[in-house]
Write a protein that holds these residues in place. Structure first.
Motif, PDB file in Angstrom:
ATOM      1  N   CYS A  41       0.801  -1.218   0.000  1.00 53.85           N
ATOM      2  CA  CYS A  41       0.000   0.000   0.000  1.00 53.85           C
ATOM      3  C   CYS A  41       0.839   1.275   0.000  1.00 53.85           C
ATOM      4  O   CYS A  41       0.301   2.351  -0.117  1.00 53.85           O
ATOM      5  CB  CYS A  41      -0.930   0.016   1.211  1.00 53.85           C
ATOM      6  N   HIS A  43       2.249   2.900   2.291  1.00 52.28           N
ATOM      7  CA  HIS A  43       2.167   3.825   3.414  1.00 52.28           C
ATOM      8  C   HIS A  43       3.471   3.750   4.176  1.00 52.28           C
ATOM      9  O   HIS A  43       3.974   2.670   4.439  1.00 52.28           O
ATOM     10  CB  HIS A  43       0.993   3.449   4.323  1.00 52.28           C
ATOM     11  N   CYS A  61      -2.602  -2.617   8.120  1.00 47.06           N
ATOM     12  CA  CYS A  61      -1.888  -1.346   8.079  1.00 47.06           C
ATOM     13  C   CYS A  61      -2.528  -0.357   9.045  1.00 47.06           C
ATOM     14  O   CYS A  61      -3.736  -0.174   9.038  1.00 47.06           O
ATOM     15  CB  CYS A  61      -1.931  -0.802   6.665  1.00 47.06           C
ATOM     16  N   VAL A  63      -2.424   2.805   9.087  1.00 45.06           N
ATOM     17  CA  VAL A  63      -2.847   4.093   8.542  1.00 45.06           C
ATOM     18  C   VAL A  63      -4.360   4.090   8.363  1.00 45.06           C
ATOM     19  O   VAL A  63      -4.934   3.127   7.861  1.00 45.06           O
ATOM     20  CB  VAL A  63      -2.147   4.368   7.201  1.00 45.06           C
ATOM     21  N   CYS A  66      -6.851   2.460   5.526  1.00 44.63           N
ATOM     22  CA  CYS A  66      -6.142   1.544   4.625  1.00 44.63           C
ATOM     23  C   CYS A  66      -6.524   0.111   4.957  1.00 44.63           C
ATOM     24  O   CYS A  66      -7.301  -0.520   4.252  1.00 44.63           O
ATOM     25  CB  CYS A  66      -4.636   1.734   4.732  1.00 44.63           C
TER      26      CYS A  66
END
Ligand code: SF4
Ligand code: ZN
Ligand code: ZN
Lengths: 366, 797
Positions: A41, A43, A61, A63, A66
């Motif tokens: 992803c 991030h 993840c 974040v 996400c």
């Protein structure tokens, strides 16, 4: 990657580069802060967060929004500061592994260019396209991989080989530079010794006091000069030789030659397509000649297996051989030696890098 | 004055000619006849430009080919001087011939100097003027806009008759432009093809980015002259080198982003344009203006010829693909700039690394600059200056992908060794001066390289990789010794002086230099110029002198002025210096051997009676770029490091010395103060080296002072210009006599050779015959002894 190892820990001017978006620790507090990304992803988060969250196994993840499941194994340092580019390059890598045709596989330049554009378009869809475009591009990719598995393998191998050759060439160049430098050092050493010797001789002669002192000094100087210039000339000619000799055979492929599409393979031909049929005459089964009549009609001759036909063909061949061949055309043009400028450039790189150089005392050289 | 060289009648616009001018012209003609290149060194102040122009103009008017002259010089003031000379020459020719010849001569300089546009011309930077003018004059703008305030109305006139015949100085053309409401810049640019003589700056031929646009229409039999060419190798190298900084990359990114928005705008509004561009790229067509004139196209050093004809690679054909490509490349460069250690690598290794990380191949990279130009044209961008950094990156991309050899990438993260804050610069540096020069040599059959100080002559053909038909250095013929070169190697206390690193800060050396300065400031009338090897050294030595009270001492005799890196400050200092020299106060100018002053400013007559060269002006040898270049020169051209450094130092020293002597009626003292000059004396130009007497090479300060005083005393004697006649200046009769003598000489030589063949070693005897005898031989010609002797001096060398 090795050359980038020493990336700075200094603060960058972009504040976003200094704060972990997950734990908010920043570079002021933690100068060794290092960011990692996962190509799932892209991030980014700091290495501590990665250790903290993913050590115990795959997790999602952190974040917001996400939630992709990530593994610790997938994390690595980003090469680019701009993660969009990082992602694009990863995609390129993936596509490039499948669409790895080389230019010489194409009949014409324009078809090669069309191919390039097609691939570029595909990548573009993968990078920036909408969901639908992406899915379609993925599908194309998969289909192509399945359909051309063998060719892809071949090209991959060819690519690796080309790389090896390139590396080999680089090594050779480096070595040539090193040798050259050693030779020059030796030469300078000899120069110095010679001058020394000459000077000593001159002093001795002066001490002995035979002849005019002025004349001796002048003469000695001239000798030294002459010697050094002679040596220089010699060195120059040597230099030319080594330049010819040590130059690696010309491997730099300009990549502009157009090749025909590969032909179907023919049956093995030991003569490599060389036609042995006489072109300038046709061999007849018998020739009228009275001094041959005897042999022809005499069974004694023939009994031993003597064949008139063999004789004919050999004589005819000898009579015609060499016709139509001009020496001028046959002399293969001597290929020019690779310009030593390559070596000069490589050497210059090292000089500028400051490695491998003896201390250059240039201000007070004389 | 009118005379013949061979069959060629030459009109020379002065009643007298210097012997070396005559020789110079003879050699020029030889070169032109033979059709090859030459290197000529002519002492400064002996009328090099006028001899050159009068010979070549005579040549082009006399022979049916009418070969064009392209005269390249370095600075604006030199260009203007040459134009003025040309104008005077043509006027003289018209007077003599009784009619005005079909002739057009013109200078070309940047838009900044030639612009008439009320607001554009007020811009300070040349690049901005260029960009703004382009945005006013680009084809698509013209189509759209009716001509408003823009004064450019060139299209109304015949392109070959924008301006009448004659010689146009820059002022002249400005005036003409104002009167006729037509842009002087475009007038001279478009008229270039119809000129007999073009005078412009080096860059118009050497810089690939400019040369392609400006000079491609010139035909191949042009005569190309590079005047003041002692620095030409550096010009070549600079024209192909670029520096990239983090700031320029940031701005390039911004440029790329702008392009992106522009493209998507255009997609919405005018998609046809983009498609048309795309189609023409697919078809492999170049823009119409580029292939207008195929044969005369100058091989652009940025791209080899075969590549120019190839189509743009498929993966950058589409505008959006190309922009993504650029962005990727810029990002890559940014990442590389983060490294905190010095890296130097060759283009191939750079490309390999680039491919590994960004999948950018070499070929599209090569087409980068061209593709960008095409895109900018299609998008009809007018504020081109915003895209300057992007353009730079694209040019860099093209160069790095085109040249494997002779270039090097050097990344320097810190400005100085001790700096803490990184300020990375990526130098893409050209190591080989021959690369920029090659297209010029390939294209033009005759290239003349000339300067007042271009010794040793063989260095230039070697470095620039060409062959010469004539290579000559002329001595200076003087009726009396009008300049006094000396080499001072020690102070009055017999301590050797030198600017070498080991000793340069030793008090005894500094004090000796100080004494030298004081002594000469006492005895020199009016102006005195002092050159130091570098700003750094100058600063440190000045502060030491201050501590020793030397400056106070000097102050009693002369005003002290100092050159600084700031151009404005320096010009102010110069002005003050000039005033002080004129009103009798006298002044000393302290400057740097590689600075502006040493290159472009003349100190004739009272402005410079003494030039003092403190130390050998070596380059800063710790520079990585220099190290790389030295290595390259050694490997490729077999020029040793020390040879090159010392050559380079000496050419700068010679430049400095040449500053004070700007004519034959001038006089001056030249002091080389460093013990290392002793060995390097032979590398000085012939005319200086010959003037150094053996008794004046190894002097101490007091000896030098004595000699200088004596010299100045002789200079103070009246010297009627009549005395020069026949010796250092020739009237037409002298010239005829000289020619006759030369003829006799050659006949004699031939005869002697014949005899020599008959009786073995006879030849040598004749050639080495002693001067007195020959002078007597000549006695019955119209020669006085002095001239014969001067002649003999030349023959001896
Ligand atoms: S066309 Fe000429 S006058 Fe007009 S802006 Fe450009 S340079 Fe200036
Ligand atoms: Zn964190
Ligand atoms: Zn995520």
């Amino acid at each position: 990657m090795s050359r980038l190892k020493s990336q700075s820990t200094a603060l960058t001017d972009d504040p976003l580069n200094d704060i972990c978006p997950v734990c908010k620790s920043n570079r002021y507090l933690n100068p060794t802060l290092q960011f990692l990304i996962n190509p799932e992803c892209y991030h980014k988060m700091c290495s501590t967060c990665v250790d903290r969250i993913f050590t115990s196994g795959p997790a999602s993840c952190p974040v917001v929004g996400c939630g992709k499941t990530l593994r610790k194994k997938g994390f690595h340092k980003a090469f680019f500061a701009d993660l969009k580019i990082e992602r694009e390059c990863d995609i390129r890598k993936r596509v490039g592994a499948v669409f790895n045709r080389r230019e010489d596989e194409f009949e014409s330049l324009s078809s090669w260019n069309d191919y390039l554009e097609m691939v570029e378009g595909l990548i573009f869809d993968l990078v920036e396209g909408t969901m639908k475009e992406k899915a379609k591009a993925e599908e194309t990719l998969r289909a192509h991989r399945a359909a051309n598995a063998k060719e892809i393998e071949d090209n991959k191998r060819a690519g690796l080989e080309a790389k090896d050759v390139e590396l080999q060439r680089e090594r050779e160049e480096k070595e040539a530079v090193r040798q050259r430098r050693l030779a020059i050092l030796r030469e300078q050493e000899e120069d110095k010794l010679d001058v020394e010797k000459e000077r000593r001789e001159m002093l001795e002669r002066l001490a002995r006091g035979d002849g005019d002192a002025n004349a001796i000094t002048k003469h000695a100087q001239k000798v030294i000069l002459k010697k050094s210039s002679a040596r220089r000339n010699l060195a120059e000619s040597n230099f030319a030789d080594t330049a010819n000799g040590s130059a690696p055979s010309n491997l730099s492929i300009r990549g502009l030659k157009k090749k025909v599409a590969p032909k179907a393979e023919l049956a093995y031909d030991p003569f490599g397509g060389l036609d042995l049929k006489p072109a300038r005459y046709t061999l007849q089964s018998s020739y009228e000649n009275e001094w041959l009549d005897n042999a022809k009609n005499n069974t004694l001759h023939m009994a031993g297996g003597y064949s008139m036909n063999e004789y004919y063909s050999r004589t005819m061949f000898e009579a015609f051989s060499g016709l139509g061949i001009f020496i001028g055309d046959q002399v293969v043009e001597k290929s020019l030696p690779a310009a030593p400028a390559t070596i000069g450039t490589v050497g210059a790189a090292e000089a500028a890098g400051g490695r491998l150089r003896q201390e250059m005392n240039t201000d007070d050289v004389f | 004055m009118k005379f013949n060289i061979g069959d060629l009648p030459v009109l020379f616009p002065y009643p007298r000619i210097y012997p070396e001018q005559y020789d110079y012209m003879c050699d020029l003609k030889k070169t032109l006849d033979a059709g090859g290149h030459c290197v000529l060194e002519m002492p400064s102040g002996t009328g090099k430009t006028v001899s050159l122009l009068s010979l070549i103009v005579a040549y082009q008017q006399y022979y049916p080919e009418h070969r064009k002259l392209i005269y390249c010089s370095r600075t604006m003031s030199e260009i203007e001087k040459a134009l003025a000379e040309l104008k005077a020459l043509m006027k003289y020719r018209a007077d003599q011939l009784g009619y005005v010849e079909e002739f057009r001569g013109m200078g070309l300089t940047s838009r900044k100097n030639l612009c008439l546009h009320p607001s554009v011309k007020r811009e300070k930077s040349g690049a901005v003027v260029d960009a703004r003018c382009r945005s006013l004059t680009a084809g698509f703008v013209k189509e759209k806009k009716d001509r408003g305030e823009d004064v450019n109305n060139l299209d109304l006139l015949e392109p070959h008759n924008l301006i009448p015949n004659g010689v146009w100085t820059l002022d002249g053309i400005m005036k003409y432009g104002e009167e006729h409401k037509q842009c002087p810049y475009f007038t001279s640019r478009r008229m270039m093809t119809f000129c007999n003589v073009i005078i412009y700056s080096y860059h118009y031929l050497l810089d690939p980015k400019i040369a392609e646009r400006v000079s491609k229409e010139l035909s191949n039999d042009c005569i190309v002259v590079f005047d003041e060419a002692h620095n030409i190798d550096n010009v070549c190298i600079e024209s192909l080198s670029t520096d990239i900084t983090e700031e320029s990359l940031r701005r390039a990114t911004r440029g790329a982003q702008n392009l992106e928005t522009k493209i998507s705008d255009m997609k919405d509004s005018d998609a046809d344009k983009l498609r048309a561009e795309y189609d023409s790229l697919v078809a492999g067509l170049r823009g119409a203006q580029e292939d207008r004139d195929e044969d005369a196209f100058m091989a652009n050093p940025a791209l080899p010829d075969d590549l120019l004809k190839e189509a743009i690679p498929g993966n950058i054909r589409r505008a959006e693909h190309f922009v993504a490509f650029l962005k990727r490349f810029i990002e890559y460069l940014k990442t590389r700039m983060k490294v905190r250690q010095v890296i130097s690598e060759t283009p191939p290794s750079f490309l390999a690394h680039l491919r590994e990380y960004t999948h950018i191949e070499k070929k599209p990279l090569r087409f980068c600059a061209e593709r960008l130009t095409s895109l900018v044209r299609t998008l009809e961008l007018t504020n081109i200056e915003d895209y300057q950094p992007l353009q730079e990156v694209a040019t860099f991309a093209t160069l790095v992908a085109t040249y494997e050899k002779g270039f090097l990438l050097i990344l320097e993260p810190y400005e100085t060794e001790t700096a803490e804050v990184p300020n990375p610069v990526l130098h893409f540096t050209c190591l080989d001066a021959a690369i920029a020069m090659k297209p010029v040599f390939d294209r033009f059959s005759t290239v003349i390289i000339t300067s007042g100080t271009i010794s040793p002559l063989e260095m230039y053909p070697k470095m620039l990789n060409f062959e010469t038909v004539v290579q000559e250095s002329y001595p200076m013929t003087l009726a009396r010794r009008s300049f006094l070169p000396m080499i001072v190697t020690r102070g009055s206390d017999q301590v050797a002086i030198s600017s070498g690193f080991q000793v340069r800060n030793e008090p005894s050396v500094v004090r000796n230099y100080g004494n030298l300065l004081t002594e000469f400031s006492k005895l020199t009338p009016d102006g005195m110029v002092v050159f130091f090897p570098s700003y750094l050294y100058m600063e440190s030595i000045i502060s030491m002198w201050q501590g020793m009270g030397i400056l106070d001492e000097v102050w009693k005799y002369k005003l002290i002025l100092v050159e600084t890196p700031d151009a404005q400050e320096t010009s102010l200092a110069l002005e003050t210096y000039r005033t002080a020299c004129c009103n009798g106060r006298g002044a000393i100018l302290l400057c740097v051997a590689r600075g502006k002053v040493s290159e472009g400013i003349d100190f004739d007559h009272q402005y410079g009676r003494t030039v003092l060269c403190i130390g050998v002006p070596f380059q800063y040898t710790e520079s990585r770029i220099l190290k790389a270049r030295l290595e390259f020169l050694r490997e490729t051209y077999r020029i040793k490091e020390n040879d090159f450094l010392s050559f380079d130092a000496m050419r700068h020293a010679a430049q400095c010395l040449g500053r004070v002597l700007r004519g034959k009626d001038d006089y001056g003292i030249m002091v080389l103060a460093d013990k290392r000059f002793l060995r390097k004396r032979t590398q000085l130009p012939k005319w200086i080296n010959e003037a150094i007497l053996d008794a004046e090479v190894d002097l101490s300060t007091d000896m030098a002072v004595g000699t200088a005083k004596k010299f100045l005393r002789t200079m103070a004697q009246p010297f009627p210009s009549l005395d020069q006649d026949g010796v250092s200046t020739w009237r037409i009769e002298d010239l005829e006599a000289h020619k006759e003598k030369m003829e006799n000489e050659s006949i004699r030589q031939l005869r002697a050779e014949m005899e020599g063949i008959e009786n073995g070693g006879g030849k040598e005897v004749v050639q080495n015959g002693n001067g007195k005898e020959e002078a007597q031989h000549m006695g019955d010609d119209a020669f006085d002894d002095a001239e014969a002797e001067a002649e003999m001096m030349k023959l001896d060398h």
